[in-house]
Write a protein that holds these residues in place. Structure first.
Motif, mmCIF file in Angstrom:
data_model
loop_
_atom_site.group_PDB
_atom_site.id
_atom_site.type_symbol
_atom_site.label_atom_id
_atom_site.label_comp_id
_atom_site.label_asym_id
_atom_site.label_seq_id
_atom_site.Cartn_x
_atom_site.Cartn_y
_atom_site.Cartn_z
ATOM 1 N N THR A 9 0.944 -1.306 -0.100
ATOM 2 C CA THR A 9 -0.098 -0.099 -0.017
ATOM 3 C C THR A 9 0.795 1.052 -0.087
ATOM 4 O O THR A 9 1.841 1.169 0.745
ATOM 5 C CB THR A 9 -0.969 -0.043 1.263
ATOM 6 O OG1 THR A 9 -1.807 -1.130 1.231
ATOM 7 C CG2 THR A 9 -1.766 1.230 1.166
ATOM 8 N N THR A 10 0.593 2.022 -1.020
ATOM 9 C CA THR A 10 1.349 3.161 -1.118
ATOM 10 C C THR A 10 1.219 4.210 -0.019
ATOM 11 O O THR A 10 -0.060 4.402 0.389
ATOM 12 C CB THR A 10 1.442 3.886 -2.431
ATOM 13 O OG1 THR A 10 -0.083 4.374 -2.481
ATOM 14 C CG2 THR A 10 1.826 2.902 -3.275
ATOM 15 N N SER A 11 1.991 5.021 0.360
ATOM 16 C CA SER A 11 1.881 6.154 1.150
ATOM 17 C C SER A 11 1.776 7.491 0.452
ATOM 18 O O SER A 11 1.301 7.411 -0.955
ATOM 19 C CB SER A 11 3.173 6.413 2.431
ATOM 20 O OG SER A 11 4.544 6.310 1.574
ATOM 21 N N SER A 12 2.124 8.672 0.920
ATOM 22 C CA SER A 12 1.792 9.976 0.123
ATOM 23 C C SER A 12 3.018 9.946 -0.903
ATOM 24 O O SER A 12 4.111 10.098 -0.467
ATOM 25 C CB SER A 12 1.905 11.114 0.990
ATOM 26 O OG SER A 12 0.579 11.032 2.050
ATOM 27 N N PRO A 13 2.883 9.733 -2.032
ATOM 28 C CA PRO A 13 3.842 10.041 -3.060
ATOM 29 C C PRO A 13 4.513 11.544 -3.092
ATOM 30 O O PRO A 13 3.974 12.535 -2.613
ATOM 31 C CB PRO A 13 3.123 9.827 -4.425
ATOM 32 C CG PRO A 13 1.639 10.470 -3.928
ATOM 33 C CD PRO A 13 1.249 10.093 -2.903
ATOM 34 N N ALA A 16 3.079 12.355 -7.986
ATOM 35 C CA ALA A 16 2.157 11.356 -8.488
ATOM 36 C C ALA A 16 2.270 11.474 -10.001
ATOM 37 O O ALA A 16 1.974 10.462 -10.694
ATOM 38 C CB ALA A 16 0.601 11.442 -8.086
ATOM 39 N N ASP A 124 -2.182 12.138 -12.914
ATOM 40 C CA ASP A 124 -1.358 11.302 -12.045
ATOM 41 C C ASP A 124 -1.624 9.817 -12.376
ATOM 42 O O ASP A 124 -2.182 9.445 -12.975
ATOM 43 C CB ASP A 124 -2.133 11.333 -10.463
ATOM 44 C CG ASP A 124 -2.045 12.622 -9.685
ATOM 45 O OD1 ASP A 124 -1.259 13.494 -10.098
ATOM 46 O OD2 ASP A 124 -2.580 12.845 -8.715
ATOM 47 N N ASN A 128 1.148 5.388 -8.442
ATOM 48 C CA ASN A 128 1.841 6.065 -7.509
ATOM 49 C C ASN A 128 0.827 7.086 -6.785
ATOM 50 O O ASN A 128 1.328 8.072 -6.315
ATOM 51 C CB ASN A 128 3.136 6.867 -7.945
ATOM 52 C CG ASN A 128 3.991 7.168 -6.982
ATOM 53 O OD1 ASN A 128 4.166 6.590 -5.861
ATOM 54 N ND2 ASN A 128 4.555 8.559 -7.194
ATOM 55 N N LYS A 129 -0.724 6.651 -6.648
ATOM 56 C CA LYS A 129 -1.252 7.543 -5.946
ATOM 57 C C LYS A 129 -1.163 6.982 -4.414
ATOM 58 O O LYS A 129 -1.188 5.853 -4.103
ATOM 59 C CB LYS A 129 -2.779 7.176 -6.234
ATOM 60 C CG LYS A 129 -2.870 7.910 -7.593
ATOM 61 C CD LYS A 129 -4.491 8.042 -8.156
ATOM 62 C CE LYS A 129 -4.957 9.346 -8.640
ATOM 63 N NZ LYS A 129 -6.017 9.543 -8.777
ATOM 64 N N SER A 130 -1.618 7.850 -3.498
ATOM 65 C CA SER A 130 -1.548 7.920 -2.121
ATOM 66 C C SER A 130 -2.707 6.899 -1.785
ATOM 67 O O SER A 130 -3.905 6.841 -2.286
ATOM 68 C CB SER A 130 -1.803 9.007 -1.473
ATOM 69 O OG SER A 130 -1.809 8.890 0.128
ATOM 70 N N GLY A 131 -2.606 5.831 -1.004
ATOM 71 C CA GLY A 131 -3.173 4.819 -0.362
ATOM 72 C C GLY A 131 -3.796 3.560 -1.336
ATOM 73 O O GLY A 131 -4.685 3.011 -0.833
ATOM 74 N N ASP A 157 9.743 6.688 -7.088
ATOM 75 C CA ASP A 157 8.654 7.829 -6.403
ATOM 76 C C ASP A 157 8.911 9.224 -7.128
ATOM 77 O O ASP A 157 10.195 9.581 -6.650
ATOM 78 C CB ASP A 157 7.902 7.881 -5.149
ATOM 79 C CG ASP A 157 7.272 9.107 -4.709
ATOM 80 O OD1 ASP A 157 6.670 9.449 -5.686
ATOM 81 O OD2 ASP A 157 7.377 9.449 -3.485
#
Length: 164
Positions: A9-13, A16, A124, A128-131, A157
């Motif tokens: 799970t990605t965090s804040s990029p 993006a 975006d 690479n999107k958040s969450g 990223d």
């Protein structure tokens, strides 16, 4: 293995609009959709880098039910004995549309495409999107497993990294 994959799970990029994906891959079978990396939020929000059922390398992204980008090579990838170094660059900040998506295979840029639909400027990347949950080796909806080997997998990223 044909049904193994990883998730993250990605965090804040950082950004993006810019990513570089790099991996060494070796296919174990010819034909069939096989995802290298994908986000499957839903059928209307998804992005994936895959080998298509016609053995072509493809990036495909859907946002809000509309296909926002698609790049598919004319080149076929059928050699199950070869290792390929695949680099995918997504940089929607570029003013020239054809500079926004790029494939490099073994250090050489692919320039011949069956389909070339580039993202809008500053669109975006779904990868690479958040969450979002990234799936490495599977599409994300329990399908299109990558059947083969992957090594040195990296998603960078916010940067475009040279295909070396």
């Amino acid at each position: 293995m044909a049904n193994s994959y990883l998730t993250r799970t990605t965090s804040s990029p950082t950004n993006a609009d810019k990513i570089t994906f790099s991996a060494w891959i070796k296919k174990s079978k010819v034909s069939g959709n096989m995802s290298l990396i994908a986000d499957y939020g839903s059928s209307t929000n998804r992005g994936k880098l895959q080998f298509s059922s016609a053995d072509k390398l493809e990036y495909y992204q859907v946002d809000g039910g509309s296909a926002t980008s698609q790049l598919r090579t004319n080149r076929l990838f059928r050699d199950v004995n070869a290792w390929y170094h695949i680099v995918f660059q997504y940089d929607s900040s570029q003013s020239t549309a054809s500079d926004r998506l790029k494939f490099y295979i073994n250090g050489i840029q692919e320039t011949s495409f069956e389909i070339a639909t580039y993202p809008s400027q500053n669109q975006d990347s779904r990868l690479n999107k958040s969450g979002v949950t990234l799936n490495i080796g599977q599409e994300g909806d329990n399908g299109n497993y990558f059947d083969g080997y992957m090594s040195h997998v990296a998603l960078v990223d916010g940067s475009i990294v040279a295909p070396t």
